[in-house]
Write a protein that holds these residues in place. Structure first.
Motif, PDB file in Angstrom:
ATOM      1  N   GLY A  41       0.826  -1.206   0.000  1.00 48.92           N
ATOM      2  CA  GLY A  41       0.000   0.000   0.000  1.00 48.92           C
ATOM      3  C   GLY A  41       0.854   1.247   0.000  1.00 48.92           C
ATOM      4  O   GLY A  41       0.850   2.012   0.955  1.00 48.92           O
ATOM      5  N   THR A  42       1.564   1.500  -1.084  1.00 48.54           N
ATOM      6  CA  THR A  42       2.588   2.541  -1.083  1.00 48.54           C
ATOM      7  C   THR A  42       2.042   3.956  -1.162  1.00 48.54           C
ATOM      8  O   THR A  42       2.706   4.899  -0.735  1.00 48.54           O
ATOM      9  CB  THR A  42       3.594   2.298  -2.224  1.00 48.54           C
ATOM     10  OG1 THR A  42       4.752   3.092  -2.020  1.00 48.54           O
ATOM     11  CG2 THR A  42       2.983   2.577  -3.589  1.00 48.54           C
ATOM     12  N   GLY A  43       0.843   4.161  -1.731  1.00 47.44           N
ATOM     13  CA  GLY A  43       0.325   5.527  -1.839  1.00 47.44           C
ATOM     14  C   GLY A  43       1.224   6.385  -2.723  1.00 47.44           C
ATOM     15  O   GLY A  43       1.485   6.059  -3.880  1.00 47.44           O
ATOM     16  N   VAL A  61       3.860  -1.882  -3.669  1.00 40.74           N
ATOM     17  CA  VAL A  61       2.638  -2.444  -4.257  1.00 40.74           C
ATOM     18  C   VAL A  61       1.434  -1.603  -3.839  1.00 40.74           C
ATOM     19  O   VAL A  61       1.361  -1.136  -2.697  1.00 40.74           O
ATOM     20  CB  VAL A  61       2.434  -3.909  -3.786  1.00 40.74           C
ATOM     21  CG1 VAL A  61       1.142  -4.478  -4.336  1.00 40.74           C
ATOM     22  CG2 VAL A  61       3.614  -4.768  -4.210  1.00 40.74           C
ATOM     23  N   ASP A  62       0.500  -1.432  -4.746  1.00 34.20           N
ATOM     24  CA  ASP A  62      -0.748  -0.753  -4.407  1.00 34.20           C
ATOM     25  C   ASP A  62      -1.848  -1.240  -5.342  1.00 34.20           C
ATOM     26  O   ASP A  62      -1.574  -1.567  -6.507  1.00 34.20           O
ATOM     27  CB  ASP A  62      -0.595   0.770  -4.521  1.00 34.20           C
ATOM     28  CG  ASP A  62      -1.570   1.521  -3.608  1.00 34.20           C
ATOM     29  OD1 ASP A  62      -1.119   2.159  -2.638  1.00 34.20           O
ATOM     30  OD2 ASP A  62      -2.794   1.453  -3.863  1.00 34.20           O
ATOM     31  N   ILE A  63      -3.084  -1.285  -4.825  1.00 29.35           N
ATOM     32  CA  ILE A  63      -4.216  -1.716  -5.655  1.00 29.35           C
ATOM     33  C   ILE A  63      -4.780  -0.575  -6.486  1.00 29.35           C
ATOM     34  O   ILE A  63      -5.622  -0.797  -7.363  1.00 29.35           O
ATOM     35  CB  ILE A  63      -5.343  -2.331  -4.801  1.00 29.35           C
ATOM     36  CG1 ILE A  63      -5.871  -1.322  -3.780  1.00 29.35           C
ATOM     37  CG2 ILE A  63      -4.870  -3.597  -4.113  1.00 29.35           C
ATOM     38  CD1 ILE A  63      -7.128  -1.788  -3.071  1.00 29.35           C
ATOM     39  N   ASP A  88      -2.910  -6.830  -5.863  1.00 32.56           N
ATOM     40  CA  ASP A  88      -2.911  -7.329  -4.494  1.00 32.56           C
ATOM     41  C   ASP A  88      -1.511  -7.790  -4.108  1.00 32.56           C
ATOM     42  O   ASP A  88      -0.818  -8.424  -4.907  1.00 32.56           O
ATOM     43  CB  ASP A  88      -3.890  -8.497  -4.384  1.00 32.56           C
ATOM     44  CG  ASP A  88      -3.988  -9.038  -2.970  1.00 32.56           C
ATOM     45  OD1 ASP A  88      -4.740  -8.461  -2.171  1.00 32.56           O
ATOM     46  OD2 ASP A  88      -3.281 -10.024  -2.671  1.00 32.56           O
ATOM     47  N   PHE A  89      -1.106  -7.494  -2.874  1.00 32.16           N
ATOM     48  CA  PHE A  89       0.280  -7.779  -2.487  1.00 32.16           C
ATOM     49  C   PHE A  89       0.612  -9.271  -2.515  1.00 32.16           C
ATOM     50  O   PHE A  89       1.756  -9.647  -2.795  1.00 32.16           O
ATOM     51  CB  PHE A  89       0.590  -7.173  -1.110  1.00 32.16           C
ATOM     52  CG  PHE A  89      -0.107  -7.829   0.053  1.00 32.16           C
ATOM     53  CD1 PHE A  89       0.503  -8.854   0.758  1.00 32.16           C
ATOM     54  CD2 PHE A  89      -1.368  -7.404   0.457  1.00 32.16           C
ATOM     55  CE1 PHE A  89      -0.138  -9.453   1.843  1.00 32.16           C
ATOM     56  CE2 PHE A  89      -2.005  -7.999   1.531  1.00 32.16           C
ATOM     57  CZ  PHE A  89      -1.390  -9.030   2.224  1.00 32.16           C
ATOM     58  N   LEU A 102       6.985  -3.408   4.992  1.00 30.87           N
ATOM     59  CA  LEU A 102       6.358  -2.212   5.557  1.00 30.87           C
ATOM     60  C   LEU A 102       4.881  -2.220   5.191  1.00 30.87           C
ATOM     61  O   LEU A 102       4.524  -2.533   4.046  1.00 30.87           O
ATOM     62  CB  LEU A 102       7.006  -0.944   4.997  1.00 30.87           C
ATOM     63  CG  LEU A 102       8.506  -0.772   5.181  1.00 30.87           C
ATOM     64  CD1 LEU A 102       8.998   0.426   4.365  1.00 30.87           C
ATOM     65  CD2 LEU A 102       8.835  -0.578   6.649  1.00 30.87           C
ATOM     66  N   ALA A 103       4.035  -1.854   6.145  1.00 30.40           N
ATOM     67  CA  ALA A 103       2.599  -1.842   5.855  1.00 30.40           C
ATOM     68  C   ALA A 103       1.900  -0.728   6.621  1.00 30.40           C
ATOM     69  O   ALA A 103       1.993  -0.659   7.849  1.00 30.40           O
ATOM     70  CB  ALA A 103       1.969  -3.188   6.205  1.00 30.40           C
ATOM     71  N   ASN A 104       1.248   0.119   5.880  1.00 30.52           N
ATOM     72  CA  ASN A 104       0.322   1.105   6.448  1.00 30.52           C
ATOM     73  C   ASN A 104      -1.030   0.815   5.798  1.00 30.52           C
ATOM     74  O   ASN A 104      -1.471   1.510   4.889  1.00 30.52           O
ATOM     75  CB  ASN A 104       0.798   2.528   6.135  1.00 30.52           C
ATOM     76  CG  ASN A 104      -0.107   3.586   6.742  1.00 30.52           C
ATOM     77  OD1 ASN A 104      -1.087   3.277   7.411  1.00 30.52           O
ATOM     78  ND2 ASN A 104       0.198   4.850   6.499  1.00 30.52           N
TER      79      ASN A 104
END
Length: 219
Positions: A41-43, A61-63, A88-89, A102-104
């Protein structure tokens, strides 16, 4: 710490207090040159670029296609090598293992039972208990980490840090809460104040959210 002046296409999650807290946690880790890091979820790519600036080999990675495009543009602007994948990761990683994950993730409790399929809310809404993505990360972490690898994840205390630690323990990761921060509620929480109170996530008059950093090591 975090790079400044980042581009952000409309609807892409901009770095906020949770991003800063996770950046501090990453800065405290000894990241060897060429360490392989995955960001879920890199944004805008803020954390991934921070890691790449330390010499790490980073996959982000990001959706959201807008987030993927944003992160790629920010990497080009800073001339930093960054592999940015859409999807999806669990699918994008394709069996690879990393030194750091890393995950936010999305973690805001929401009335809907399922994750939103489009729109900016994909960056924060995470089902009735806020754990739809957190639980998937806990379950997937052993397959994503090398022995001795580290998971660094930030989420709200509303989501029950003890539940996260229990799930990580069942997955044979040694986890602990390593940092906390209290921040004012943003517009999303303020907008669903009555629902959060009714569900027991917040007390009447509460206007601050506690964020936690979960650090877990693969045994």
């Amino acid at each position: 710490m975090l790079p400044t002046g980042l581009l952000a296409l409309p609807g892409v999650y901009r770095p906020q207090a949770d991003t800063e807290l996770l950046a501090h946690a990453l800065a405290a880790e000894r990241v060897r040159p060429a360490a392989e890091i995955l960001e879920i979820g890199t944004g805008t790519g803020a954390l991934a670029l921070s890691a790449a600036g330390r010499g790490a080999c980073v996959t982000a990675v990001d959706i959201s296609w807008r987030a993927v495009t944003t992160a790629r543009l920010n990497a080009l602007q800073r001339r930093l090598p960054l592999r940015v994948l859409h999807g999806d990761f669990t699918t994008c990683t394709n069996g690879r293992r990393y030194d750091v994950v890393l995950a936010n993730p999305p973690y805001v409790p929401a009335p809907n039972r399922w994750l939103p399929s489009r729109g900016a809310a994909r960056a924060w809404d995470a089902g009735p208990d806020g754990r739809l993505v957190i639980d998937r990360i806990c379950a997937s972490a052993p397959a994503l980490l090398r022995p001795g690898g580290i998971l660094l994840m930030v989420h709200s205390a509303m989501c029950d840090a003890d539940s996260t630690l229990e799930r990580l323990s069942r997955a044979r990761l040694a986890g602990q809460v390593t940092a906390w921060a209290r921040v004012p509620w943003g517009p999303v929480l303020r907008g669903r104040r009555a629902w959060l109170q009714h569900q027991g996530f917040a007390d009447v008059g509460e206007d601050q959210e506690e964020l936690v950093i979960i650090r877990a090591e693969a045994l």
